[in-house]
Scaffold this active site. Structure first.
Site, mmCIF file in Angstrom:
data_model
loop_
_atom_site.group_PDB
_atom_site.id
_atom_site.type_symbol
_atom_site.label_atom_id
_atom_site.label_comp_id
_atom_site.label_asym_id
_atom_site.label_seq_id
_atom_site.Cartn_x
_atom_site.Cartn_y
_atom_site.Cartn_z
ATOM 1 N N GLU B 316 -112.216 -43.636 -3.733
ATOM 2 C CA GLU B 316 -113.283 -43.250 -2.792
ATOM 3 C C GLU B 316 -113.744 -44.459 -1.982
ATOM 4 O OE1 GLU B 316 -116.349 -41.514 -5.300
ATOM 5 O OE2 GLU B 316 -114.885 -40.417 -6.483
ATOM 6 N N CYS B 412 -122.650 -35.590 -7.221
ATOM 7 C CA CYS B 412 -123.670 -36.378 -6.517
ATOM 8 C C CYS B 412 -124.016 -35.790 -5.153
ATOM 9 C CB CYS B 412 -123.194 -37.817 -6.358
ATOM 10 S SG CYS B 412 -121.485 -37.950 -5.813
#
Lengths: 649, 649
Positions: B316, B412
């Site tokens: 990521e 998240c």
């Protein structure tokens, strides 16, 4: 049907080709000695192999833990297979003594019951066969068998063959459908094709039946791998396998129900090879049809123009039809070797030369790219577009190395390249009782017998410039010879002549049939038109929409940074302009550049450092110099691109 | 310098915007109730969260093991932060009772010494702070603090604030440069910016100093993370972290030496936010300069046109300058939220509206794309090109989901979207003692005081059609008001008038300065020219060479399969043709299509199923219909593309 063409033995073919001899000679001159040093951990700046040390530990001759990956044994097996081929083809007799010694060591590492695997014997002696998904015991056994067969054929010595038979005998007793047998199959296919080889050499049908068991059992319900993984509570030897799915190892459905090339590309290819072998041995039309479909799916939906396969870096695997991303491609060198092995089998079964269009593509492009001109650096991954800065560790491009490496922790490719080059003769010619088939255009000679008498074909090829393939046939004077010469995809209408006299040929499954009537010493000339061709991809290949690649003959060309500057994605080619050949001696092996006009987007009108702005394209004319993909990355590190944007007008 | 602009409190801004109110109203109407059900594991077809169950186990009220990721606590903290913002902005008072209950539960899960983390308390009670690289204790604490501060500001209730202070006090005693203190810092930054918030609310400087310690210590030699990992013998909680490198968590060099945005994009953004906060608090010019350089590197070298960041699916993370692959992009929704938070801080410090060009881009495109029109499905990853079939599990594109998901194991983003939407008012306006700054063009009103007297600005915006931004200023009659209205990058020369009379404005750091002389009740009109614009990328962005994206105002447009068919990569646009607006009511929120002419490569002349063949391009004329990227994927699943090939002539 099932009158399979024969491959020559390696001592029947002598290669004498300007391009290929550089590589085939290098096997004995450079690669085998270099890899021997690697396997003995003697190359300081390469990752350690531990391969032979593990055998010494297993034999009880030294103390220590197992090091290296669980299938590290295969490196020495493939090395031995290369040595065997070199002995057989006449270039490697000097390695026989050292090979005999290492075979002795392997023998000492074999367990009393025939079991042979350094990882399990040292590290998990009680866990044999408990982790077929990852343990690679059967995969390693397969490479042992291939080496044993090859070494016996080359030298007549049966020690390695017997070692491998003892292990194979154990495997045939452990695995099968019987009551006390394991109904499992290898996580990584390989042993199946090896067992067929062992059967063909020894005539012992149990090997063939065991291969058939492994292939037929695969993917059946209840699924063996699912059960095995749940027995291990989902714990994996390789942490990255937490994503494991059955397609990864082609175990999602029985092989007869498979219609698409799925999962890990090397596993798929080795499996397809075994399926083709079994189709022949069992005259199994259904299995052969599955092979045909899998071949078509692979080569018409899931293969890069270079003969590379495996679109996903993660898990080295196939993805889906027409998904062929260039920069993130996997295209493992071993996978293209597997594709060539599969294609060779299909051509031999179907007597169809078109399979060799793919085999040739894989050999001239991905196989050659896999090894440096000097023979001691290797690509494992063969993308079609490289920007070195983007190939960063710990990113999605971590699998791509922009320069060839000395060795790998998982080092299957270098030894696979070596054994393929050493056995190249078996790709060039094939024969049956009536006909000699010429599959690849590589200068060489082939010695054989016609009706008990000696004959020879010698072929002089210029596949780079003239396109001349000159085939001289020497037979006893009263014999005719039927030649089947492959008509390659890059020239469907080559001209043929015999001793200077133009002839008409009929074609049969992409072979031109030439009856050499007045046998003795005649020369058949095939003139191939080798003009550079701009190639496009099927319109469904979204990655390549509006792009072209340049080919000449079987060579795919690419642009390198050192010839064409940086940011090669900004290059456009004008396919209406002429492509010229250009030689200045700077390319390895005296190969020519292909030179053509195009344009390049520049930042001349760009607004400084702004990242996004109103579109203004400024294309400046440029001259581009392309080199064969197979030799890219041999001069200076830098960008490389195969598929270039076409100026569409 | 360092006269930082103030953000309004959320009760000072009322949003009244056709587009944005759909989303901001949904926070209380849909998202908070939906996410409450998720966090209580009541949505059957979503992956279980376990979040609240873990708190009950920690509080000793039920038995069980910890489930879910180690940072799962943050989901309820961010949920509480959203609730707080909704209470504060007037839409969420009905959640106060349930929030108080969950705060009580959190309090009961807090340990006597103030420690609060369900994973470590349940699963590894003796291992506190032993794995800062992965354990996320400090990250979770940061979100607890942000929730505590927000809930106190919204309700005046200090229970959650005090819980978070007790934990913060513990952290400030455990970490630091003192003799018995841990010299570590969080693996995932977040607590630093939270501690600054806590300092700003409470005035207790130890929080500020602890934040400074974490930031300054990061990346110093000897490296804390390296030492910690070697203490754990390289064992990782997350198996994929075997690839771990210090850049991943921005710990490769001290932050003051960092000049490029590296590693995990969310971590980087949260860290940059804290660095900007500390630069202000310590009047640290050097730190501010580092922030400027990191902002420029991020937004001018490493950001997608959508305001997405993070080019690598694996980890990521950021990769390298100009490497912006579209189909494999990560572009985590949270990362764009972090970018907006960073940009808001930089704009407040520098009084420069150009930061809001990026903030606006991130909010209108990636933030909106992150959530469905109905509010209950989410994108975590926001690529700029999607072919659904290629987004396969266990491949390099495994991170890309072609349709929004109900929830995630690592969840998240959904709560981050909620708290951002609920606090949107703080992005629209800012102020200092002299001036009200208008940063975003979103219909809303802003109530404030001028010299102790009430004043209000109400803004009516049409950012889709007319481009009119009408700002009505109500102040006590004897007061002048200085307005600073952002001049956006899509119209550098907007026209201004007051009560219908054209005026000339000076500009200062990308704000047009309008002095409202005759205060009382006046209307300032800014007319933005919102014509559709074809945008190109910097020529070094190899992925986008020769391609264009369509923007209108801050909206990036894209093509979807349901409007334009399959194989969107084969589309070419003619940027010389007019782009028309078209509404048929079929797009969500009454948004218009943009319609334009182009061409499409077809297979009309293609040679059957052959994969590679002589290049023949057949381009058929076509009409293309583009939709705002922020609402893509809300109708039917299918392909999507932002960057389209331009016909270059």
């Amino acid at each position: 049907m099932f009158s399979i063409l024969q491959m020559p033995e390696l001592d029947q073919v002598a290669i004498n080709d300007k391009l290929w001899n550089h590589y085939t000679n290098m096997v004995a001159d450079v690669i085998i000695p270099y890899q021997w040093n690697i396997l003995n951990d003697r190359i300081p700046d390469a990752p350690p192999s531990y391969c032979l040390e593990n055998f010494r530990i297993t034999a009880g001759e030294t103390a220590g833990e197992h090091k290296g990956v669980v299938f590290i044994d295969t490196d020495i097996y493939k090395w031995l297979e290369s040595v065997a081929y070199c002995i057989h083809n006449g270039t490697g007799s000097r390695f026989e003594a050292i090979a005999d010694e290492v075979i002795d060591l392997i023998g000492r590492a074999q367990q009393n019951d025939g079991y042979l695997n350094t990882y399990y014997t040292i590290a998990e002696p009680d866990a044999r066969w408990s982790n077929l998904v990852e343990g690679h015991e059967l995969y390693s056994a397969g490479h042992l068998i291939e080496a044993g067969v090859a070494y016996y054929k080359a030298t007549g010595k049966d020690k390695l063959l017997n070692i491998s038979r003892r292990f194979a005998d154990l495997i045939c007793s452990v695995f099968g459908s019987g009551e006390n047998q394991i109904k499992g199959y290898p996580g990584h296919q390989e042993i199946e094709l090896a067992l067929v080889k062992l059967y063909r050499l020894t005539g012992d049908r149990k090997y063939l039946e065991c291969a058939k068991f492994f292939i037929e059992e695969r993917g059946k319900q209840p699924n063996y791998f699912e059960a095995e993984i749940s027995k291990r509570n989902g714990q994996f030897l390789f942490p990255e396998l937490k994503d494991y799915d059955l397609k990864y190892s082609q175990a999602h459905v029985p092989v007869r129900e498979q219609r698409t090339a799925e999962g890990h590309a090397v596993r798929a290819m080795y499996m397809f090879c075994a399926m083709a072998d079994l189709a022949v041995e069992y005259k199994d039309e259904e299995m052969l049809n599955v092979c045909r479909e899998l071949w078509l799916n692979t080569t018409r939906k899931r293969m890069y123009i270079t003969g590379g396969i495996g679109s996903s870096g993660h898990f080295e695997r196939f993805t889906t039809d027409y998904h062929l991303p260039n920069a993130s491609a996997y295209c493992e060198t071993c996978a293209s070797i597997g594709l060539a092995l599969f294609g060779r089998r299909m051509a031999a079964i179907e007597h169809d030369a078109s399979y060799y269009d793919i085999v040739e593509r894989a050999l001239y492009n991905t196989l050659l790219a896999g090894i440096s001109i000097e023979g001691d650096r290797y690509f494992y991954v063969n993308p079609l577009e490289v920007v070195p800065e983007a190939c960063m560790d710990a990113t999605s491009l971590k699998h791509v190395k922009p320069v060839r490496q000395r060795w790998f922790n998982v080092a299957c490719c270098p030894t696979n390249i070596a054994r393929t080059l050493a056995s190249l003769g078996q790709y060039i010619y094939a024969y049956d009782e009536n006909t000699v088939y010429i599959n690849l255009f590589i200068s060489s000679s082939f010695s054989f017998e016609v009706g008990g008498e000696k004959a020879e074909i010698s072929m002089e090829v210029d596949l780079i410039d003239s396109g001349n393939v000159s085939i001289t046939v020497k037979t006893p004077t009263d014999r005719r010879l039927r030649l089947a010469v492959r008509i390659p995809e890059y020239d469907r209408t080559p001209e043929f002549s015999i001793d200077g006299k133009k002839i008409h040929t009929e074609s049969d499954r992409n072979y031109a049939i030439v009856e050499v009537e007045q046998a003795g010493n005649q020369t058949v000339l095939m003139k191939l038109k080798l003009k550079p061709r701009w190639i496009a991809s099927h319109p469904n290949v979204s990655e390549n929409s509006g792009k072209v690649a340049l080919m000449k003959g079987p060579f795919v060309y690419c642009l390198e940074e050192m010839d064409n500057g940086r940011n090669l994605s900004s290059v456009f080619v004008d396919t209406k302009e002429t492509v010229e050949e250009y030689r200045d001696g700077s390319l390895p092996l005296g190969l020519p550049y292909l030179v053509y006009k195009g344009g390049r987007l520049t930042d001349v009108e760009w607004n400084g450092n702004i990242l996004y702005d109103d579109a203004r394209f400024n294309i400046e004319p440029t001259v581009l110099k392309a080199v064969p993909y197979g030799i890219w990355g041999n001069r200076k590190p830098g960008e490389m691109i195969v598929w270039q944007k076409a100026l569409l007008r």
